[in-house]
Design an enzyme around this catalytic site. Structure first.
Site, PDB file in Angstrom:
ATOM      1  N   ASP A  56       0.867  -1.186   0.000  1.00 53.22           N
ATOM      2  CA  ASP A  56       0.000   0.000   0.000  1.00 53.22           C
ATOM      3  C   ASP A  56       0.912   1.248   0.000  1.00 53.22           C
ATOM      4  O   ASP A  56       1.718   1.421   0.919  1.00 53.22           O
ATOM      5  CB  ASP A  56      -0.872  -0.027   1.272  1.00 53.22           C
ATOM      6  CG  ASP A  56      -1.766   1.207   1.381  1.00 53.22           C
ATOM      7  OD1 ASP A  56      -1.667   2.103   0.529  1.00 53.22           O
ATOM      8  OD2 ASP A  56      -2.552   1.250   2.356  1.00 53.22           O
ATOM      9  N   GLU A 108      30.014   6.395   5.362  1.00 56.85           N
ATOM     10  CA  GLU A 108      29.987   4.964   5.654  1.00 56.85           C
ATOM     11  C   GLU A 108      29.818   4.199   4.341  1.00 56.85           C
ATOM     12  O   GLU A 108      29.459   3.034   4.348  1.00 56.85           O
ATOM     13  CB  GLU A 108      28.885   4.627   6.650  1.00 56.85           C
ATOM     14  CG  GLU A 108      27.502   5.067   6.229  1.00 56.85           C
ATOM     15  CD  GLU A 108      26.450   4.766   7.274  1.00 56.85           C
ATOM     16  OE1 GLU A 108      26.282   3.590   7.616  1.00 56.85           O
ATOM     17  OE2 GLU A 108      25.784   5.724   7.735  1.00 56.85           O
ATOM     18  N   CYS A 140      26.019   6.712  10.681  1.00 56.38           N
ATOM     19  CA  CYS A 140      25.496   8.036  10.320  1.00 56.38           C
ATOM     20  C   CYS A 140      26.011   9.152  11.232  1.00 56.38           C
ATOM     21  O   CYS A 140      25.641  10.310  11.049  1.00 56.38           O
ATOM     22  CB  CYS A 140      23.964   8.007  10.317  1.00 56.38           C
ATOM     23  SG  CYS A 140      23.315   6.773   9.205  1.00 56.38           S
ATOM     24  N   THR A 181      13.782   3.035   2.197  1.00 56.90           N
ATOM     25  CA  THR A 181      14.489   4.067   2.979  1.00 56.90           C
ATOM     26  C   THR A 181      15.914   4.269   2.445  1.00 56.90           C
ATOM     27  O   THR A 181      16.800   4.678   3.177  1.00 56.90           O
ATOM     28  CB  THR A 181      14.532   3.726   4.487  1.00 56.90           C
ATOM     29  OG1 THR A 181      15.397   2.601   4.686  1.00 56.90           O
ATOM     30  CG2 THR A 181      13.164   3.402   5.043  1.00 56.90           C
ATOM     31  N   SER A 232      16.830  -1.181  15.696  1.00 57.72           N
ATOM     32  CA  SER A 232      17.605   0.045  15.441  1.00 57.72           C
ATOM     33  C   SER A 232      16.816   1.281  15.890  1.00 57.72           C
ATOM     34  O   SER A 232      17.396   2.261  16.360  1.00 57.72           O
ATOM     35  CB  SER A 232      18.004   0.152  13.969  1.00 57.72           C
ATOM     36  OG  SER A 232      16.919   0.572  13.169  1.00 57.72           O
ATOM     37  N   HIS A 263      18.454  13.197  13.261  1.00 58.71           N
ATOM     38  CA  HIS A 263      18.906  12.309  12.192  1.00 58.71           C
ATOM     39  C   HIS A 263      17.672  11.588  11.645  1.00 58.71           C
ATOM     40  O   HIS A 263      16.876  11.048  12.413  1.00 58.71           O
ATOM     41  CB  HIS A 263      19.927  11.298  12.724  1.00 58.71           C
ATOM     42  CG  HIS A 263      20.202  10.198  11.764  1.00 58.71           C
ATOM     43  ND1 HIS A 263      20.568  10.432  10.455  1.00 58.71           N
ATOM     44  CD2 HIS A 263      20.125   8.838  11.874  1.00 58.71           C
ATOM     45  CE1 HIS A 263      20.702   9.289   9.823  1.00 58.71           C
ATOM     46  NE2 HIS A 263      20.440   8.296  10.655  1.00 58.71           N
ATOM     47  N   LYS A 272       9.006  10.348  15.584  1.00 61.54           N
ATOM     48  CA  LYS A 272       9.123   9.442  16.742  1.00 61.54           C
ATOM     49  C   LYS A 272      10.093  10.034  17.769  1.00 61.54           C
ATOM     50  O   LYS A 272       9.863   9.958  18.968  1.00 61.54           O
ATOM     51  CB  LYS A 272       9.641   8.068  16.302  1.00 61.54           C
ATOM     52  CG  LYS A 272       8.658   7.229  15.504  1.00 61.54           C
ATOM     53  CD  LYS A 272       9.334   5.903  15.108  1.00 61.54           C
ATOM     54  CE  LYS A 272       8.568   5.142  14.046  1.00 61.54           C
ATOM     55  NZ  LYS A 272       7.301   4.587  14.463  1.00 61.54           N
ATOM     56  N   ASN A 311      17.268   8.623   2.581  1.00 58.78           N
ATOM     57  CA  ASN A 311      18.350   8.580   3.566  1.00 58.78           C
ATOM     58  C   ASN A 311      19.683   8.981   2.942  1.00 58.78           C
ATOM     59  O   ASN A 311      20.086   8.429   1.923  1.00 58.78           O
ATOM     60  CB  ASN A 311      18.449   7.155   4.136  1.00 58.78           C
ATOM     61  CG  ASN A 311      19.242   7.109   5.425  1.00 58.78           C
ATOM     62  OD1 ASN A 311      19.805   8.107   5.857  1.00 58.78           O
ATOM     63  ND2 ASN A 311      19.286   5.948   6.045  1.00 58.78           N
ATOM     64  N   SER A 344      24.472   4.294  14.069  1.00 56.25           N
ATOM     65  CA  SER A 344      24.243   2.942  14.584  1.00 56.25           C
ATOM     66  C   SER A 344      25.549   2.333  15.045  1.00 56.25           C
ATOM     67  O   SER A 344      26.619   2.628  14.538  1.00 56.25           O
ATOM     68  CB  SER A 344      23.651   2.066  13.476  1.00 56.25           C
ATOM     69  OG  SER A 344      22.330   2.446  13.253  1.00 56.25           O
TER      70      SER A 344
HETATM   71  N1  COA Z   1      -0.914   3.136   5.755  1.00 62.69           N
HETATM   72  C1  COA Z   1      -0.313   3.980   6.617  1.00 62.69           C
HETATM   73  N2  COA Z   1       0.683   3.584   7.470  1.00 62.69           N
HETATM   74  C2  COA Z   1       1.098   2.308   7.409  1.00 62.69           C
HETATM   75  C3  COA Z   1       0.517   1.382   6.520  1.00 62.69           C
HETATM   76  C4  COA Z   1      -0.543   1.843   5.662  1.00 62.69           C
HETATM   77  N3  COA Z   1      -1.134   1.032   4.792  1.00 62.69           N
HETATM   78  N4  COA Z   1       1.144   0.206   6.690  1.00 62.69           N
HETATM   79  C5  COA Z   1       2.087   0.368   7.643  1.00 62.69           C
HETATM   80  N5  COA Z   1       2.060   1.644   8.077  1.00 62.69           N
HETATM   81  C6  COA Z   1       2.909   2.287   9.091  1.00 62.69           C
HETATM   82  C7  COA Z   1       3.123   1.403  10.304  1.00 62.69           C
HETATM   83  O1  COA Z   1       2.077   1.556  11.241  1.00 62.69           O
HETATM   84  C8  COA Z   1       4.445   1.923  10.808  1.00 62.69           C
HETATM   85  O2  COA Z   1       4.260   3.140  11.504  1.00 62.69           O
HETATM   86  P1  COA Z   1       4.626   3.245  13.077  1.00 62.69           P
HETATM   87  O3  COA Z   1       6.080   2.841  13.178  1.00 62.69           O
HETATM   88  O4  COA Z   1       4.377   4.673  13.391  1.00 62.69           O
HETATM   89  O5  COA Z   1       3.723   2.272  13.742  1.00 62.69           O
HETATM   90  C9  COA Z   1       5.196   2.281   9.537  1.00 62.69           C
HETATM   91  O6  COA Z   1       4.210   2.414   8.509  1.00 62.69           O
HETATM   92  C10 COA Z   1       6.174   1.207   9.106  1.00 62.69           C
HETATM   93  O7  COA Z   1       5.503  -0.002   9.059  1.00 62.69           O
HETATM   94  P2  COA Z   1       6.186  -1.334   9.612  1.00 62.69           P
HETATM   95  O8  COA Z   1       5.221  -2.442   9.483  1.00 62.69           O
HETATM   96  O9  COA Z   1       6.806  -1.092  10.944  1.00 62.69           O
HETATM   97  O10 COA Z   1       7.317  -1.483   8.476  1.00 62.69           O
HETATM   98  P3  COA Z   1       8.458  -2.528   8.290  1.00 62.69           P
HETATM   99  O11 COA Z   1       8.343  -3.689   9.195  1.00 62.69           O
HETATM  100  O12 COA Z   1       8.473  -2.817   6.823  1.00 62.69           O
HETATM  101  O13 COA Z   1       9.822  -1.780   8.696  1.00 62.69           O
HETATM  102  C11 COA Z   1      11.453  -0.123   9.217  1.00 62.69           C
HETATM  103  C12 COA Z   1       9.975  -0.390   8.919  1.00 62.69           C
HETATM  104  C13 COA Z   1      11.642   1.349   9.485  1.00 62.69           C
HETATM  105  C14 COA Z   1      11.917  -0.927  10.407  1.00 62.69           C
HETATM  106  C15 COA Z   1      12.280  -0.533   7.950  1.00 62.69           C
HETATM  107  O14 COA Z   1      11.915   0.311   6.890  1.00 62.69           O
HETATM  108  C16 COA Z   1      13.767  -0.456   8.137  1.00 62.69           C
HETATM  109  O15 COA Z   1      14.392  -1.400   8.602  1.00 62.69           O
HETATM  110  N6  COA Z   1      14.376   0.705   7.781  1.00 62.69           N
HETATM  111  C17 COA Z   1      15.747   0.971   8.027  1.00 62.69           C
HETATM  112  C18 COA Z   1      15.910   1.310   9.502  1.00 62.69           C
HETATM  113  C19 COA Z   1      16.998   2.256   9.739  1.00 62.69           C
HETATM  114  O16 COA Z   1      17.272   3.100   8.929  1.00 62.69           O
HETATM  115  N7  COA Z   1      17.633   2.132  10.883  1.00 62.69           N
HETATM  116  C20 COA Z   1      18.708   2.962  11.219  1.00 62.69           C
HETATM  117  C21 COA Z   1      18.318   3.770  12.393  1.00 62.69           C
HETATM  118  S1  COA Z   1      19.376   5.091  12.363  1.00 62.69           S
END
Ligand code: COA
Length: 431
Positions: A56, A108, A140, A181, A232, A263, A272, A311, A344
């Site tokens: 979606d 990095e 980062c 991302t 993370s 960041h 968040k 990112n 990280s």
């Molecule tokens: N409509 C609106 N929002 C939706 C949705 C929809 N149809 N489906 C999911 N979402 C929202 C979720 O509720 C969630 O929001 P929340 O965190 O506020 O609850 C968000 O979208 C992400 O969904 P989630 O199911 O948690 O996604 P995911 O399991 O695919 O993973 C990350 C999300 C961020 C963990 C993943 O993208 C990732 O690993 N990114 C890299 C992390 C990173 O950069 N880490 C370094 C930290 S510096």
């Protein structure tokens, strides 16, 4: 008696020396003189990626806050992006080039285990030979480590300038949760301690937090990052709280900034972060409307370019800074800006800067973003494969045409040496 008189006079002269030192330090408050940004020429609309992945689109657009993702084409790498941002910056400060005595790159996504990005940038830009160059790595956090190193260095060398560059390409495996991302880009900053007006000065001590965690990393044999995504985010928020409390203790005050820059591996992370910090910022005000009002007035004004780029790893925080500068059209009064830098692994820093009305014109970020070209998913996937082939010496493209307004191109590797072309005078440089 004689002894007492001698002691008093020594005390008086020591006091005078100390006072002079404090005054002279105040005169040479180190800061960022100016900055500029370079981005890949292409981007992928995330709606298209969502459709191709059967997700979606609202998950990417609203859930992660990502609208567009910068994608590198063949010819663009960490070095060309870094050199392009610095080239733009030095074009606006033609007298600065000869004063650069330190060139540090926070990255990095380095291109060699031994050779730093910084020396390639040094060569492409023709910086002085009397110049220290090196890269700094801690995920980062690297650019903040580079900036802090430069701020300390210019205090010792107030006649010289430091060039600090954050440059990265964020790569996650295709079809992984991290794929939407990704992003890429570079931010170059000139750091000084002379009497010219700063864009940003740093009058407070930083809050710091370090802790060994396996939340995100990239082994030497991997082209893409490994991330324990949800973990993370927990590590990031725990580090934010710890670094913030360290800031309050060191400065004996709670900060009252006008803006917060966090960041942003994806823009919703900044939401968040702000929400998790709010109880510490204002323990007695728990109203939802207060929180949302703070978010839209103190966080969102800086976050708009991140939504359109994705990112930048080390550069994410400083892209937000460029976004905030553009949001605050002059004339505006000086604003206090809180920064949270997270790398990280992990190392993080909470610091406060004073953003002054920009005395200079700069390349508008909006114009840089608007000059980019959208691509579809098959083209994004083809670019990923072609850039990987160039990086791993499977192919080279010696006659690759330069992208519009790209001063330097990466052509591949010859005899194990990376080849760059200076598009400003068509010279091939082997680095
Ligand atoms: N409509 C609106 N929002 C939706 C949705 C929809 N149809 N489906 C999911 N979402 C929202 C979720 O509720 C969630 O929001 P929340 O965190 O506020 O609850 C968000 O979208 C992400 O969904 P989630 O199911 O948690 O996604 P995911 O399991 O695919 O993973 C990350 C999300 C961020 C963990 C993943 O993208 C990732 O690993 N990114 C890299 C992390 C990173 O950069 N880490 C370094 C930290 S510096």
């Amino acid at each position: 008696m004689e002894n007492k008189a001698w002691r008093d006079s020594t005390r008086r002269s020591l006091r005078r020396v100390l006072k002079e030192k404090i005054v002279s330090q105040a005169n040479h408050l180190a800061g960022i003189l100016d900055l500029d940004v370079a981005l890949p020429h292409h981007y992928l609309p995330l709606q298209a990626l969502a459709r191709a992945r059967g997700v979606d689109p609202q998950k990417y657009l609203r859930g992660l806050g990502c609208h567009k993702m910068a994608v590198c084409a063949p010819g663009e790498d960490t070095v060309t992006l870094a050199a392009q941002a610095a080239y733009r910056l030095l074009q606006r400060h033609p007298l600065a080039r000869q004063r650069v005595g330190l060139c540090v790159v926070g990255t990095e996504s380095g291109i060699d285990h031994a050779k730093p990005v910084s020396i390639l940038v040094h060569g492409l830009l023709g910086l002085p030979h009397q110049c220290r160059t090196f890269d700094i790595k801690h995920a980062c956090y690297g650019a903040t480590a580079a900036l802090q190193t430069a701020l300390a260095w210019v205090q010792q060398h107030p006649k010289q300038l430091a060039l600090v560059i954050a440059s990265d390409i964020a790569r996650y495996p295709r079809l992984s949760p991290g794929e939407p991302t990704q992003g890429a880009g570079s931010v170059a900053m000139l750091v000084h301690a002379d009497s010219s007006p700063s864009l940003l000065s740093f009058p407070f001590s930083s809050g710091i937090h370090a802790s060994h965690v396996h939340d995100f990393w990239r082994p030497n044999y991997n082209h893409t990052a490994i991330v324990d995504g949800k973990f993370s985010l927990q590590c990031y928020l725990a580090a934010l709280k710890a670094a913030y409390l360290d800031f309050c203790e060191k400065n004996q005050q709670t900060p009252q900034p006008d803006f917060f820059l966090f960041h942003a591996p994806f823009p919703r992370m900044a939401h968040k972060a702000y929400r998790s910090l709010a109880p510490l910022l204002s323990p007695h005000n728990k109203h939802f409307s207060f929180l949302e009002e703070g978010l839209s007035s103190q966080v969102l004004p800086a976050l708009w370019p991140n939504r359109e780029v994705g990112n930048l790893y080390t550069g994410s925080l400083y892209l937000s800074l460029a976004g905030l500068r553009e949001h605050l059209q002059p004339p505006h009064t000086s604003q206090h800006v809180a920064f949270f830098s997270y790398g990280s692994g992990s190392c993080s820093e909470f610091f406060l800067g004073k953003l002054h009305p920009s005395p200079r014109s700069h390349t508008p970020l909006r114009a840089i973003l608007d000059a980019r070209v959208p691509i579809d998913v098959p083209t994004y996937e083809a670019f990923c494969e072609q850039t990987l082939a160039l990086e791993t010496n499977q192919t080279s493209l010696p006659s690759l045409a330069p992208l519009p307004s790209q001063p330097f191109s990466f052509l591949g590797i010859l005899n194990h040496k990376r080849q760059y072309r200076d598009n400003t005078n068509a010279a091939i440089r082997c680095a």
